[in-house]
Design a protein around this motif. Structure first.
Motif, PDB file in Angstrom:
ATOM      1  N   UNK A 165       0.355 -10.780   4.993  1.00 51.51           N
ATOM      2  CA  UNK A 165       0.593 -10.927   4.075  1.00 51.51           C
ATOM      3  C   UNK A 165       1.469  -9.822   2.741  1.00 51.51           C
ATOM      4  N   UNK A 166       1.202  -9.000   2.739  1.00 56.24           N
ATOM      5  CA  UNK A 166       1.353  -7.665   1.944  1.00 56.24           C
ATOM      6  C   UNK A 166       1.793  -6.422   2.429  1.00 56.24           C
ATOM      7  N   UNK A 167       2.988  -6.139   4.259  1.00 57.67           N
ATOM      8  CA  UNK A 167       2.489  -5.043   3.925  1.00 57.67           C
ATOM      9  C   UNK A 167       2.522  -3.894   3.364  1.00 57.67           C
ATOM     10  N   UNK A 168       3.003  -4.107   2.089  1.00 54.71           N
ATOM     11  CA  UNK A 168       2.859  -2.039   2.014  1.00 54.71           C
ATOM     12  C   UNK A 168       1.796  -2.232   0.913  1.00 54.71           C
ATOM     13  N   UNK A 169       0.607  -2.937   0.895  1.00 53.86           N
ATOM     14  CA  UNK A 169      -0.476  -2.661   0.213  1.00 53.86           C
ATOM     15  C   UNK A 169      -1.328  -1.300   1.144  1.00 53.86           C
ATOM     16  N   UNK A 170      -1.233   0.073   0.607  1.00 50.91           N
ATOM     17  CA  UNK A 170      -1.857   1.235   2.035  1.00 50.91           C
ATOM     18  C   UNK A 170      -3.640   0.852   2.642  1.00 50.91           C
ATOM     19  N   UNK A 171      -4.287   0.014   1.326  1.00 50.23           N
ATOM     20  CA  UNK A 171      -5.748  -0.383   1.378  1.00 50.23           C
ATOM     21  C   UNK A 171      -5.602  -1.020   2.010  1.00 50.23           C
TER      22      UNK A 171
END
Length: 74
Positions: free
Chosen positions: A52-58
């Motif tokens: 859903x959010x591939x740029x979220x590092x966590x």
């Protein structure tokens, strides 16, 4: 004046909705599953959050934890 109030309300709701990270529910479910030592479910939830959010590092960091990799049958 009433028209401006509606406009301000609509804009502020849009900003709040845009500020919420995608995949947060899946990430929280993954953390809960990991805490309960259900690592297969945690891995699946983290993968959904990352999708859903591939740029979220966590989300990325939690999805590649060594203990969460699914067991492979050989």
């Amino acid at each position: 004046m009433r028209r401006w109030n509606k406009l301000v309300l609509c804009v502020s709701m849009a900003l709040v909705a845009a500020g919420c990270p995608k995949g947060k529910n899946e990430f929280n479910e993954g953390r809960r599953a990991e805490h309960l030592q259900d690592y297969d479910a945690a891995y699946d939830y983290y993968q959904k959050a990352l999708k859903n959010d591939p740029d979220n590092a966590q989300y990325l960091i939690n999805s590649i934890k060594p203990g969460l990799r699914p067991a492979r049958c050989t």
